[in-house]
Design a protein around this motif. Sequence first.
Motif, PDB file in Angstrom:
ATOM      1  N   ASN A 125       0.824  -1.207   0.000  1.00 49.94           N
ATOM      2  CA  ASN A 125       0.000   0.000   0.000  1.00 49.94           C
ATOM      3  C   ASN A 125       0.864   1.265   0.000  1.00 49.94           C
ATOM      4  O   ASN A 125       0.521   2.276  -0.628  1.00 49.94           O
ATOM      5  CB  ASN A 125      -0.935   0.004   1.206  1.00 49.94           C
ATOM      6  CG  ASN A 125      -2.074  -0.997   1.038  1.00 49.94           C
ATOM      7  OD1 ASN A 125      -2.581  -1.171  -0.070  1.00 49.94           O
ATOM      8  ND2 ASN A 125      -2.455  -1.663   2.124  1.00 49.94           N
ATOM      9  N   THR A 126       2.005   1.207   0.707  1.00 48.36           N
ATOM     10  CA  THR A 126       2.933   2.339   0.696  1.00 48.36           C
ATOM     11  C   THR A 126       3.488   2.559  -0.705  1.00 48.36           C
ATOM     12  O   THR A 126       3.577   3.691  -1.202  1.00 48.36           O
ATOM     13  CB  THR A 126       4.093   2.090   1.675  1.00 48.36           C
ATOM     14  OG1 THR A 126       3.563   1.879   2.980  1.00 48.36           O
ATOM     15  CG2 THR A 126       5.050   3.285   1.695  1.00 48.36           C
ATOM     16  N   ASN A 157       0.795   4.075  -2.966  1.00 50.47           N
ATOM     17  CA  ASN A 157       0.600   5.516  -2.759  1.00 50.47           C
ATOM     18  C   ASN A 157       1.732   6.339  -3.374  1.00 50.47           C
ATOM     19  O   ASN A 157       1.504   7.433  -3.913  1.00 50.47           O
ATOM     20  CB  ASN A 157       0.496   5.823  -1.260  1.00 50.47           C
ATOM     21  CG  ASN A 157      -0.839   5.386  -0.684  1.00 50.47           C
ATOM     22  OD1 ASN A 157      -1.866   5.465  -1.355  1.00 50.47           O
ATOM     23  ND2 ASN A 157      -0.826   4.916   0.556  1.00 50.47           N
ATOM     24  N   LYS A 158       2.966   5.794  -3.304  1.00 51.75           N
ATOM     25  CA  LYS A 158       4.085   6.492  -3.939  1.00 51.75           C
ATOM     26  C   LYS A 158       3.906   6.539  -5.456  1.00 51.75           C
ATOM     27  O   LYS A 158       4.217   7.549  -6.097  1.00 51.75           O
ATOM     28  CB  LYS A 158       5.408   5.808  -3.573  1.00 51.75           C
ATOM     29  CG  LYS A 158       5.857   6.079  -2.142  1.00 51.75           C
ATOM     30  CD  LYS A 158       7.248   5.517  -1.886  1.00 51.75           C
ATOM     31  CE  LYS A 158       7.724   5.881  -0.473  1.00 51.75           C
ATOM     32  NZ  LYS A 158       9.099   5.366  -0.208  1.00 51.75           N
ATOM     33  N   HIS A 176       1.377   9.225  -6.245  1.00 52.52           N
ATOM     34  CA  HIS A 176       1.969  10.569  -6.146  1.00 52.52           C
ATOM     35  C   HIS A 176       2.867  10.859  -7.348  1.00 52.52           C
ATOM     36  O   HIS A 176       2.904  11.994  -7.849  1.00 52.52           O
ATOM     37  CB  HIS A 176       2.766  10.702  -4.843  1.00 52.52           C
ATOM     38  CG  HIS A 176       1.898  10.821  -3.623  1.00 52.52           C
ATOM     39  ND1 HIS A 176       0.926  11.798  -3.484  1.00 52.52           N
ATOM     40  CD2 HIS A 176       1.856  10.074  -2.472  1.00 52.52           C
ATOM     41  CE1 HIS A 176       0.323  11.658  -2.320  1.00 52.52           C
ATOM     42  NE2 HIS A 176       0.861  10.620  -1.681  1.00 52.52           N
ATOM     43  N   LYS A 200      -9.138   7.009  -2.052  1.00 56.99           N
ATOM     44  CA  LYS A 200      -8.780   5.755  -1.380  1.00 56.99           C
ATOM     45  C   LYS A 200      -8.155   4.817  -2.394  1.00 56.99           C
ATOM     46  O   LYS A 200      -8.674   4.630  -3.494  1.00 56.99           O
ATOM     47  CB  LYS A 200     -10.018   5.104  -0.766  1.00 56.99           C
ATOM     48  CG  LYS A 200      -9.735   3.791  -0.043  1.00 56.99           C
ATOM     49  CD  LYS A 200     -11.013   3.194   0.520  1.00 56.99           C
ATOM     50  CE  LYS A 200     -10.740   1.869   1.225  1.00 56.99           C
ATOM     51  NZ  LYS A 200     -11.985   1.252   1.750  1.00 56.99           N
ATOM     52  N   GLU A 228      -6.058   0.968  -2.122  1.00 59.00           N
ATOM     53  CA  GLU A 228      -5.444  -0.052  -1.277  1.00 59.00           C
ATOM     54  C   GLU A 228      -5.525  -1.428  -1.913  1.00 59.00           C
ATOM     55  O   GLU A 228      -6.412  -1.707  -2.726  1.00 59.00           O
ATOM     56  CB  GLU A 228      -6.107  -0.089   0.100  1.00 59.00           C
ATOM     57  CG  GLU A 228      -7.562  -0.474   0.085  1.00 59.00           C
ATOM     58  CD  GLU A 228      -8.161  -0.484   1.484  1.00 59.00           C
ATOM     59  OE1 GLU A 228      -7.495  -0.012   2.407  1.00 59.00           O
ATOM     60  OE2 GLU A 228      -9.298  -0.980   1.634  1.00 59.00           O
TER      61      GLU A 228
END
Length: 649
Positions: free
Chosen positions: A31-32, A35-36, A39, A57, A59
Amino acid sequence: MKKAKRKVILLLKIFGTLVLLGLVLVLAFRNTILNKVIHQVDYQMERDYQCNVTIQKAEFHGLTNVEFQHIALVPKQADTLIHINELKTSVNIWKLLVGDIQLGKLEVNKGFIQLVKTKNGSNYDAFLHSKKEKDENAEINYAKLLNRISSRLMDLVPTDMQVKGFAFKINDNGNKVIFDFNELTLANKKLTTIIQVTSDKFSQQWSINGFADPRDRKADLTFSNTKNDTIRIPYIDKRFNLKTGFKSIHFNLENLAMDSGELHIDGYSSIQDLVVNNPKIASKDVIIKNARFDYRWIVGERFIALDSTSTVELNKIKCQPYVSYTNDKDKVYQLKLKIPKMKAQDFISSLPTGLFRHFEGMEAKGNFSYALNFGYNNHKPNNIIFESTLKPKGIKITKYGEADLNKINGPFTYRAIDKGVLQRPIFIGSGSGNYTPLSMMSPYLKKCVLTSEDPSYMSHRGFINAAFKESIAQNIKTKKFKRGASTISMQLVKNVFLTREKTLSRKLEEILLVYIMENNHISSKDRMLEVYFNVIEWGPNIYGIAEASQFYFQKKPWDLNVNQCLFLATIIPNPKGFMGKFNAENRLKPAAKQTQNFLTNLMFKRGILTANDTIGNFPLFISGPAKYFLKQKPPAIRNDNAPVEEFEF
């Protein structure tokens, strides 16, 4: 041996442990990482396309399933381009590890893509311009490029898909269309789609159903109306003034694969009850009942070709096309078309309704075959290949349609149509005071007009291949479509049997009618020329050589001298603008004199004129009613006697 075996086992254990550790780390931090990635995508979209990407959201569920909620792509100072409420998908982990994305499942619940264009711009402008500079000298392998693009597109099509409440919207300066996907399901290679289409003028429900296998690159789909009615195509009716519709389309993709360095694309498509309406095509609806295209595309390193084993069927007409484009040292275009032996009546009955309305009701006997060979090299524009071969056998027209070609051999009433307005009736026959037989016209008229308009008129059969080649070469050079190379036979048919409308329909009918008239010897060359001189427009509301002789020179047709006949010959392309050839002193301008001198010298060289023919020739003087028009400004629009009609493309 045992030590070596133990080392191999140890290495495999270490490799397995590293892979497992990597998977554990990916699973732990997936999940990290996600998200990167989001971005990074947002940063790139803002940098390259001035757009913001927002996802409320995002995930993972398990190792391969991903869920997104409230995805939005919004260009700066523009309407939202994409918005999706909920998206769930799964990815192929092994493809992902090598940098490719292949979707397994996809669920989309509510959302839209909208293209908005206003007088100030659009919300998709930034995506129309590439950010990378192109190297014009870079070699492109067409086969590999198309195979790579098709592979990536197919990988993005999931094998299991369900879309609900998703819309594709267009708003082009108030021209609005909404394609609302009420249902889009792909399961077990079966596609089911229901689309509600809404425009300013109508609302319909479409369906796309059939077999679809994105991994094996095969499809067999039917596109139709859920109420078994005609599908109407929105947007293009207002955007391009093109009204079109059809009953159904069947699309089949049988093969899309590389073979020996070439990409092969095989399949077929068919359409039923196609209707097209556009003022540049025809004045009425054009209807094609049945059409089918069996295609065999081959894409190589530097060429794209439609193989000659492909076929195109139009009702009962079946032809074999070959089309190729090669981009190597030269850019070479080729087109070959063959129509095997077929009955003339089957050909006539298969012509699209509305496109050949003067042929409707025509009956014929016999058969024919046809072959076309066209080739163009961009570095040798004057060496165009243009070979058109029609082989008739026993063709005879037993019944005419609206255009009865036999009428040219007897008396008839001619009425020109100018800008859609029917002009005064002109009787073509001996009972008319203005009708002039060819034998009573000045012999110089025939000599001058044929030299200027159609030197090989007496020997050709309606068409001049060399003129077609020159016209095509000029069209390509100027990037304009000039429907030129018009012969006197073609001008006669256009004036007597057709209209002056500048449509594809009229030009195609003109070509076929000329062929029938000339090759079936419906009328003699002299009779055709006689009618031509008596019907064409020679000035504003001036029809026929008798009116022209009086209008310009207050003479009878048999009294015209060489200079007067030369003048009449040169104004045929634009008779209403004849005043543009004169200066303020009512004398011919230098350019007009130069044209007349050129034609005179040409006739001397060809032995058409002798020195005695020019004895007593005085400078041209307009003595008839035409002199009152000389002070007027010539019209900007050419008259339709002209053999050339220009269109930008």
